[in-house]
Write a protein that holds these residues in place. Sequence first.
Motif, PDB file in Angstrom:
ATOM      1  N   ASP A 132       0.827  -1.215   0.000  1.00  0.00           N
ATOM      2  CA  ASP A 132       0.000   0.000   0.000  1.00  0.00           C
ATOM      3  C   ASP A 132       0.856   1.259   0.000  1.00  0.00           C
ATOM      4  N   GLY A 133       1.894   1.216  -0.797  1.00  0.00           N
ATOM      5  CA  GLY A 133       2.731   2.406  -0.919  1.00  0.00           C
ATOM      6  C   GLY A 133       3.590   2.696   0.289  1.00  0.00           C
ATOM      7  N   GLU A 164       5.416  17.341   1.415  1.00  0.00           N
ATOM      8  CA  GLU A 164       4.100  17.172   2.031  1.00  0.00           C
ATOM      9  C   GLU A 164       3.062  16.746   0.982  1.00  0.00           C
ATOM     10  N   ALA A 165       3.126  17.387  -0.178  1.00  0.00           N
ATOM     11  CA  ALA A 165       2.173  17.018  -1.235  1.00  0.00           C
ATOM     12  C   ALA A 165       2.338  15.543  -1.603  1.00  0.00           C
ATOM     13  N   ILE A 166       3.575  15.099  -1.703  1.00  0.00           N
ATOM     14  CA  ILE A 166       3.817  13.690  -2.043  1.00  0.00           C
ATOM     15  C   ILE A 166       3.320  12.792  -0.912  1.00  0.00           C
ATOM     16  N   GLY A 167       3.545  13.228   0.310  1.00  0.00           N
ATOM     17  CA  GLY A 167       3.061  12.466   1.456  1.00  0.00           C
ATOM     18  C   GLY A 167       1.562  12.244   1.396  1.00  0.00           C
ATOM     19  N   ARG A 168       0.873  13.260   0.940  1.00  0.00           N
ATOM     20  CA  ARG A 168      -0.587  13.162   0.830  1.00  0.00           C
ATOM     21  C   ARG A 168      -1.026  12.459  -0.447  1.00  0.00           C
ATOM     22  N   GLY A 169      -0.062  12.141  -1.310  1.00  0.00           N
ATOM     23  CA  GLY A 169      -0.428  11.537  -2.594  1.00  0.00           C
ATOM     24  C   GLY A 169      -0.978  12.569  -3.566  1.00  0.00           C
ATOM     25  N   GLU A 170      -0.575  13.830  -3.363  1.00  0.00           N
ATOM     26  CA  GLU A 170      -1.117  14.892  -4.200  1.00  0.00           C
ATOM     27  C   GLU A 170      -0.058  15.534  -5.078  1.00  0.00           C
ATOM     28  N   ARG A 184      12.267  10.856 -13.284  1.00  0.00           N
ATOM     29  CA  ARG A 184      11.078  11.223 -12.503  1.00  0.00           C
ATOM     30  C   ARG A 184       9.892  10.295 -12.768  1.00  0.00           C
ATOM     31  N   SER A 185       9.911   9.627 -13.923  1.00  0.00           N
ATOM     32  CA  SER A 185       8.773   8.753 -14.230  1.00  0.00           C
ATOM     33  C   SER A 185       8.828   7.465 -13.408  1.00  0.00           C
ATOM     34  N   CYS A 186       9.961   7.195 -12.803  1.00  0.00           N
ATOM     35  CA  CYS A 186      10.146   5.981 -11.997  1.00  0.00           C
ATOM     36  C   CYS A 186       9.890   4.707 -12.813  1.00  0.00           C
ATOM     37  N   ALA A 187      10.062   4.798 -14.113  1.00  0.00           N
ATOM     38  CA  ALA A 187       9.736   3.666 -14.979  1.00  0.00           C
ATOM     39  C   ALA A 187      10.505   2.406 -14.584  1.00  0.00           C
ATOM     40  N   HIS A 188      11.687   2.561 -14.033  1.00  0.00           N
ATOM     41  CA  HIS A 188      12.520   1.385 -13.753  1.00  0.00           C
ATOM     42  C   HIS A 188      12.747   1.166 -12.273  1.00  0.00           C
ATOM     43  N   THR A 189      12.001   1.867 -11.448  1.00  0.00           N
ATOM     44  CA  THR A 189      12.272   1.762 -10.010  1.00  0.00           C
ATOM     45  C   THR A 189      11.033   1.274  -9.259  1.00  0.00           C
ATOM     46  N   ASP A 190      11.241   0.976  -7.996  1.00  0.00           N
ATOM     47  CA  ASP A 190      10.146   0.532  -7.134  1.00  0.00           C
ATOM     48  C   ASP A 190       9.797   1.574  -6.079  1.00  0.00           C
ATOM     49  N   VAL A 191      10.657   2.580  -5.959  1.00  0.00           N
ATOM     50  CA  VAL A 191      10.382   3.655  -5.009  1.00  0.00           C
ATOM     51  C   VAL A 191      10.480   4.977  -5.753  1.00  0.00           C
ATOM     52  N   TYR A 192       9.772   5.941  -5.251  1.00  0.00           N
ATOM     53  CA  TYR A 192       9.786   7.286  -5.814  1.00  0.00           C
ATOM     54  C   TYR A 192      10.799   8.088  -5.002  1.00  0.00           C
ATOM     55  N   SER A 193      11.770   8.647  -5.675  1.00  0.00           N
ATOM     56  CA  SER A 193      12.842   9.335  -4.975  1.00  0.00           C
ATOM     57  C   SER A 193      13.062  10.706  -5.587  1.00  0.00           C
ATOM     58  N   ARG A 194      13.327  11.666  -4.735  1.00  0.00           N
ATOM     59  CA  ARG A 194      13.653  13.012  -5.199  1.00  0.00           C
ATOM     60  C   ARG A 194      14.825  13.526  -4.395  1.00  0.00           C
ATOM     61  N   GLU A 243      -0.345   5.833 -16.978  1.00  0.00           N
ATOM     62  CA  GLU A 243      -0.011   4.536 -16.397  1.00  0.00           C
ATOM     63  C   GLU A 243       1.176   4.655 -15.438  1.00  0.00           C
ATOM     64  N   LEU A 244       2.188   5.369 -15.927  1.00  0.00           N
ATOM     65  CA  LEU A 244       3.352   5.575 -15.051  1.00  0.00           C
ATOM     66  C   LEU A 244       2.956   6.378 -13.822  1.00  0.00           C
ATOM     67  N   ASP A 245       2.072   7.326 -14.036  1.00  0.00           N
ATOM     68  CA  ASP A 245       1.633   8.147 -12.909  1.00  0.00           C
ATOM     69  C   ASP A 245       0.944   7.287 -11.851  1.00  0.00           C
ATOM     70  N   ALA A 246       0.078   6.419 -12.304  1.00  0.00           N
ATOM     71  CA  ALA A 246      -0.651   5.563 -11.365  1.00  0.00           C
ATOM     72  C   ALA A 246       0.333   4.657 -10.631  1.00  0.00           C
ATOM     73  N   ARG A 247       1.312   4.183 -11.375  1.00  0.00           N
ATOM     74  CA  ARG A 247       2.311   3.299 -10.791  1.00  0.00           C
ATOM     75  C   ARG A 247       3.115   4.057  -9.730  1.00  0.00           C
ATOM     76  N   ARG A 248       3.541   5.263 -10.076  1.00  0.00           N
ATOM     77  CA  ARG A 248       4.354   6.044  -9.141  1.00  0.00           C
ATOM     78  C   ARG A 248       3.566   6.407  -7.889  1.00  0.00           C
ATOM     79  N   ARG A 249       2.273   6.665  -8.058  1.00  0.00           N
ATOM     80  CA  ARG A 249       1.438   7.024  -6.907  1.00  0.00           C
ATOM     81  C   ARG A 249       1.326   5.898  -5.885  1.00  0.00           C
ATOM     82  N   ARG A 250       1.616   4.694  -6.332  1.00  0.00           N
ATOM     83  CA  ARG A 250       1.559   3.563  -5.391  1.00  0.00           C
ATOM     84  C   ARG A 250       2.908   3.307  -4.715  1.00  0.00           C
ATOM     85  N   MET A 251       3.878   4.142  -5.052  1.00  0.00           N
ATOM     86  CA  MET A 251       5.224   3.893  -4.509  1.00  0.00           C
ATOM     87  C   MET A 251       5.473   4.658  -3.219  1.00  0.00           C
ATOM     88  N   PRO A 252       6.273   4.065  -2.331  1.00  0.00           N
ATOM     89  CA  PRO A 252       6.771   4.852  -1.200  1.00  0.00           C
ATOM     90  C   PRO A 252       7.712   5.935  -1.727  1.00  0.00           C
TER      91      PRO A 252
END
Length: 925
Positions: free
Chosen positions: A269-270, A442-448, A423-433, A456-465
């Motif tokens: 669950d992210g 904070e926006a990322i914390g809220r999923g916003e 930034r698309s996280c196409a090849h990763t399992d976590v979203y990193s900046r 598709e990539l966006d949906a995938r990234r939104r599920r990542m920690p």
Amino acid sequence: MDLETFTPGSGRLEPRAALRSDAPALDLNGTWRFRLSPTADVPADFADPGYDDSSWDDLPVPAHWVLHGHGAPAYTNVRYPIPVDPPHVPNENPTGDHRRVFDLPDGWTGGRLRFEGSDSFTRVWLNGHELGFSTGSRLPVEYDAGPHLRPGRNVLAVRVHQWSAATYLEDQDMWWLPGIFRDVTLTRSSADVFVHAAYQDGRGRLSFDGSGTLSVPELGVTGLRPGEEVTLDVEPWTAETPRLYDAELTLPEETVRLRVGFRTISIEDGVLLANGRPLLLKGVNRHEFHPEHGRAVPYETMREDVLLMKRHNVNAVRTSHYPPHPAFLDLCDELGLWVIDECDLETHGFGEVGWRGNPTDDPRYADALLDRMRRMVERDKNHPSVIMWSLGNEAGVGRNLAVMADWTRERDPSRPLHYEGDRSCAHTDVYSRMYATHAEVEAIGRGEEDPLDDAELDARRRRMPFLQCEYAHAMGNGPGGLAEYQELFERYPRLAGGFVWEWIDHGLVHPELGYAYGGDYGEPLHDGNFVIDGLVFPDRTPSPGLLDLKKVFEPVRFAFGDGFVRVVNGHGFADLSHLEFVATVTVEGATVAEHRLEVPAAGGECKLPDLTGGPDGERWLTVRAVLAGDLPWAPAGHEVAWGQTRLAGPATPSRGPAGPAFVRDGGELTAGGCAFDAATGRLTRLFGLDVEGPRLDLWRAPTDNDRYGGLEGRWRALGLHRLTHRVDDVATGDGLTVRTRVAPAATDLGMWATYRWTFDGGLRLELDIEPDGEWPDPIPAIGVTMSLPGDAVERVTWFGQGPGEAYQDTGLATRIGRWSATVEELQIPYVMPQENGRRAGVRWADLGAFRVSGEPEYGLSVRRWSTDELAEARHLPDLVPGERVHLHLDLAQQGIGTATCGPGPLPVYDLMARPATLRLRFDPS
Ligand code: IPT
């Protein structure tokens, strides 16, 4: 020329795990013979065993030759020090030839020559036979030495070129340091093994790939065969509880000793989980660095790093931006740190040319990139501490990332993949900046977060920690904003924490300059002190930034209530049973009582004893959590966390009866050893001491963050470093009132400053300031500066925040107490001198000659040089004590922030020009 080949190497054996084997091994570290040539185009006759190297120099291996008198180091951050023209390199290509003669023990046959790291393009000959070449500086390579070994005398010849096609893959922000900088061995071990030790649903699962049989005596496991799996009752491995089990792999020719840690990293669950529980990374980025040895870091220094990290509540390391020496990972397993192991890949300098020709997207470089990933994963796959693989750093985007990621997922599905540069996280399992602002985190914390174009990539990234692989750039004074980041990381489950940039200042010991940074070796292209951005100084003394980080990362929190303290266990995995809790009551910083608190292992509310009694005055309660017994990383008594609360306010300041007015004495106004110039209203004598000031000062020696954030430029443009003072009125009556206007030239902006002096045995100053005009930007400081004869102050004792420095958004590590330090000890030795050493919340300070009290408090800096001298200095030796001692007593200073990379101070820490009053009182000591 083969230096320009895209091929990562030749003649090399398949990569395998770094293992401790009982197979014989010959340590080839030590004194080698060495010759440096300015170009690569030198005959390779030195590889001949009979070659006479008597005219060469000695060089230790491992080492960087530039740190041993051959050539010089050079520092660039993003920019390549060679033209961006892959795969070509200039003819000017420092080339180090190395020779080592060694005797083979009797009866020795076969073996592999293993290089743990050589920077950058390395060709190897044994007894005149070329074994091959390799690139990938921070990765091991092995050659089959067997066919060319001879009984008795053997000659190893190694040629290292600084530049090659592979240089384009190694553009990390650090010194360019060529050489064989890690160990060289001849080993007869050839074992490889991939141990899988998971921890799920409260039990361990053990299996391995490879050959031979595995046993773990402590768990009763014997004779386990490849592919077989056993389920076991085990204690899991975590960074807080680094439980390791000794294991042995038995092979026909050798026995390998392993240390197995059972743990499972997953994402649900992210949320990033370790052993099914949320994992919050309290991390730092670690480059390998030693102020004398560069990246040839001695084992004791690696260990010191891990100990220092553990003692400062750091629980994670990103190995920026290459795999570290393998022993470092052993230490992380043993002492407990979560590790993101990063591939030796960075192509940042292509950003300078719009990413044209980036190797990350050049199929000709695909093998080289994959080779690097494979060598890292194979080497480090057995470490429980390694929880993620990172494809590299700042290498842009491109199809080779997929090649690396696909292979890695296949080889090791147990570890998530990290890479920040896409930034698309196409090849990763976590979203990193990196360096995202608090608002973005904070926006990322809220999923916003802002969506990606690709749904598709966006949906995938939104599920990542999410994690910040770099934040809070620790360059110079700072970083500010740490507490607010941590607060976000702890509030939103999606946020898995982050890694402060970076662990250590890469200052190289220099005979005249103290520590050198970019440009100090005459490099034609360099990035100055951007390499001095660590939490520890080059000698590994913790900087105030690390002390603040320790506070922010505390795994125990205290919330005080009426008659109780709530102790919150913030560990992810451990309880509080390893800690003891001590409550101390102080009045004006002097201890009046101490109690031991009984705190349940799970934490909770704890009743406080009677805390009254003893003298009146400002009374504080401090509760400290200290180690109850020795741990491998710190002794009993080591403080892990603390909290403080004020129990009773300050006693009302004692004032003498309203004193007599100042007495006119010739051109002076005097009272009790103090004198003012009657015409200008200037204080000239303070209890007999000849003084200049106090007068209004808005300046500070700009910090790196002030500079890179742009404030310094605006301050200088406005002229805040060259204020003029005009006295409009000097009036006597009850006291002395001096009205002034303080302003820089060439602007109509200014400050009205009114000094009201009274005397009641002590000298009181009430300074009202009021901006004249609309000041657009934050200002450096609001305070006064004064100077005294140098011998008037040796030591300062104060009651306030301490012992370290503190600004609006830093100094989280400081606590209220009574502190004492010499003037020298008050200075914080930032390698690049800048504003430092301010003590905050000062109620009173005894300077020896007199005492200054705040009404109620102030910020204090004491130096043997002026602000201008501090601002001018480029290296610590530039700061030479003068004849005066300079006091800065301020109401406030601008926040610090982290604008060298990332956001400036949060708006609440901006010091805007506003009406303000500074109240101070001077008394004889
Ligand atoms: C970031 C780099 O990843 C890191 O290596 C270091 O150079 C840091 O900056 C600055 O010290 S990249 C930057 C463009 C944010």
